[in-house]
Motif scaffolding. Sequence first.
Motif, PDB file in Angstrom:
ATOM      1  N   CYS A  86      83.705 128.001  -6.644  1.00  0.00           N
ATOM      2  CA  CYS A  86      82.295 127.724  -6.379  1.00  0.00           C
ATOM      3  C   CYS A  86      82.086 127.008  -5.051  1.00  0.00           C
ATOM      4  O   CYS A  86      81.066 127.162  -4.408  1.00  0.00           O
ATOM      5  CB  CYS A  86      81.712 126.889  -7.512  1.00  0.00           C
ATOM      6  SG  CYS A  86      82.295 125.189  -7.518  1.00  0.00           S
ATOM      7  N   CYS A 125      83.121 124.366 -10.521  1.00  0.00           N
ATOM      8  CA  CYS A 125      84.084 125.205 -11.244  1.00  0.00           C
ATOM      9  C   CYS A 125      85.383 124.456 -11.524  1.00  0.00           C
ATOM     10  O   CYS A 125      86.107 124.797 -12.452  1.00  0.00           O
ATOM     11  CB  CYS A 125      84.369 126.483 -10.470  1.00  0.00           C
ATOM     12  SG  CYS A 125      85.339 126.219  -8.979  1.00  0.00           S
ATOM     13  N   ASP A 166      89.542 123.496  -7.356  1.00  0.00           N
ATOM     14  CA  ASP A 166      90.256 123.049  -6.159  1.00  0.00           C
ATOM     15  C   ASP A 166      90.651 121.572  -6.190  1.00  0.00           C
ATOM     16  O   ASP A 166      90.601 120.884  -5.176  1.00  0.00           O
ATOM     17  CB  ASP A 166      89.473 123.368  -4.882  1.00  0.00           C
ATOM     18  CG  ASP A 166      88.145 122.611  -4.819  1.00  0.00           C
ATOM     19  OD1 ASP A 166      87.712 122.091  -5.872  1.00  0.00           O
ATOM     20  OD2 ASP A 166      87.546 122.537  -3.741  1.00  0.00           O
ATOM     21  N   CYS A 206      86.431 120.348  -2.243  1.00  0.00           N
ATOM     22  CA  CYS A 206      85.061 120.731  -1.909  1.00  0.00           C
ATOM     23  C   CYS A 206      84.090 119.562  -2.021  1.00  0.00           C
ATOM     24  O   CYS A 206      82.900 119.709  -1.733  1.00  0.00           O
ATOM     25  CB  CYS A 206      84.600 121.871  -2.807  1.00  0.00           C
ATOM     26  SG  CYS A 206      84.534 121.419  -4.542  1.00  0.00           S
TER      27      CYS A 206
HETATM   28  S1  FES Z   1      85.598 124.983  -5.589  1.00  0.00           S
HETATM   29 FE1  FES Z   1      84.566 124.801  -7.500  1.00  0.00          FE
HETATM   30  S2  FES Z   1      84.910 122.661  -7.953  1.00  0.00           S
HETATM   31 FE2  FES Z   1      85.570 122.808  -5.893  1.00  0.00          FE
END
Ligand code: FES
Lengths: 252, 159
Positions: free
Chosen positions: A72, A77, A80, A92
């Motif tokens: 995401c 999500c 990462d 992120c």
């Molecule tokens: S890419 Fe989805 S939580 Fe960081």
Amino acid sequence: MATPTMEKTAAKTDVSPYITVTFRVRRFNPELSDEAQWQDFQIEIDPKERVLDGLHKIKWDVDGSLTFRRSCAHGICGSDAMRINGKNRLACKTLIKDINPEKPITVEPIKGMTVLKDLVVDMEPFFQAYRDVMPFLITSGNEPTRERLQSAEDRERFDDTTKCILCAACTSSCPVFWNDGQYFGPAAIVNAHRFIFDSRDEAAEQRLEILNDKDGVWRCRTTFNCTDACPRGIEVTKAIAEVKRALITRRY
Amino acid sequence: MSADLSKTAVGPVEGVSLYDVDNPAPLIDPPRKRTKRSPKSARGNFELAAWLFMRLSGVVLVVLVIGHLLIQLVLDGGVSKIGFAFVAGRWASPFWQVWDLLMLWLAMLHGANGLRTVINDYAERPSTRLWLKGLLYTATVFTILLGTLVIFTFDPNIR
Ligand code: FES
Ligand code: HEM
């Protein structure tokens, strides 16, 4: 006195926001070597961007073989989670300016799990522990014709633990889990807490019994690493303590 | 832009690599990873009781140990006063006998259970765990029994 808007435009055209940042990435590729190694990448990046943007820049412009998970890119999500400058965070949700870009930024896979390639780890044992606490509503009797009602206070009781995105930042920050993967880990306990304290659920006793195990909540040593690591700000250690207390008050 | 590739596992390396696409290296596993099938839960409240015991015995030990240290090392002339007569004098009273007995049992069980947790956490191989725990339990039982025996059979008039 110049208006703030004018100042901003002037700054934009005059100085570049970009700085040079060193990303020191822990890399592992079983098709090349049996050892992981550090590799430095120097990239030009706006410090207001995130570590994930830096990794994208490396993957897209410098070395396409760099391997990491993300979906995401907005902290929802949970794919990462990684160890950035020695602390578990979501790439992120970590701004470069917040983690001292003067020094190399180290990026490693989360600890305590099998490394598959670069920053990608095998999450299966983590989800196995998650499944073991039965993270779904269990009820008996007739199904109501409409939704299962709950008071605002009853909902509030487990609100904190509904926020989990299963990124494994907490579990892979726990020193007990690093040494013994058989420990259920904070994330599984948080998700058990989510249902144990839900007034609509009827399997609290079963879940408590599972966590009363030798690999359950009693292995927690209250180091608070999990609370510090949680990118959603869940009070993980408190949730674990509440499960412990529920076990003690129900047994004695 | 990127770093010196010749020194990393990522770029071309000197000589021939032992590993390739068809023959990958072993993955990097953590020390003890979760078994494929979850073990059946042990049923029983042992770990709960042990956890509770650590906290309760800790609270009592604060009083017992600090009191003990004060009497032995600080009050009334400090360590220099300690001798056979001093010990004999204290153990003449059932109060100090019970104090020391309680302190012996609680500190030994508390310390032993603490070390059991440490062994569970850090000893990776099952055989290492077994040996260390065997040693720990033997030493604990021996010390508790010997200490208890001495407190109950102490004879101040021994020659
Ligand atoms: S890419 Fe989805 S939580 Fe960081
Ligand atoms: C003086 C008062 C004491 C208090 C309040 C106290 C309290 C505690 C508590 C609460 C724990 C559990 C920690 C955890 O589960 O995370 C613990 C662990 C431990 N205690 Fe004590 N204790 C005391 C004295 C002692 C004594 C006298 C000994 C030695 C005989 C001892 C040896 C240990 C050991 C080895 C551990 C395990 C270490 C660890 O868990 O990291 N303690 N103590």
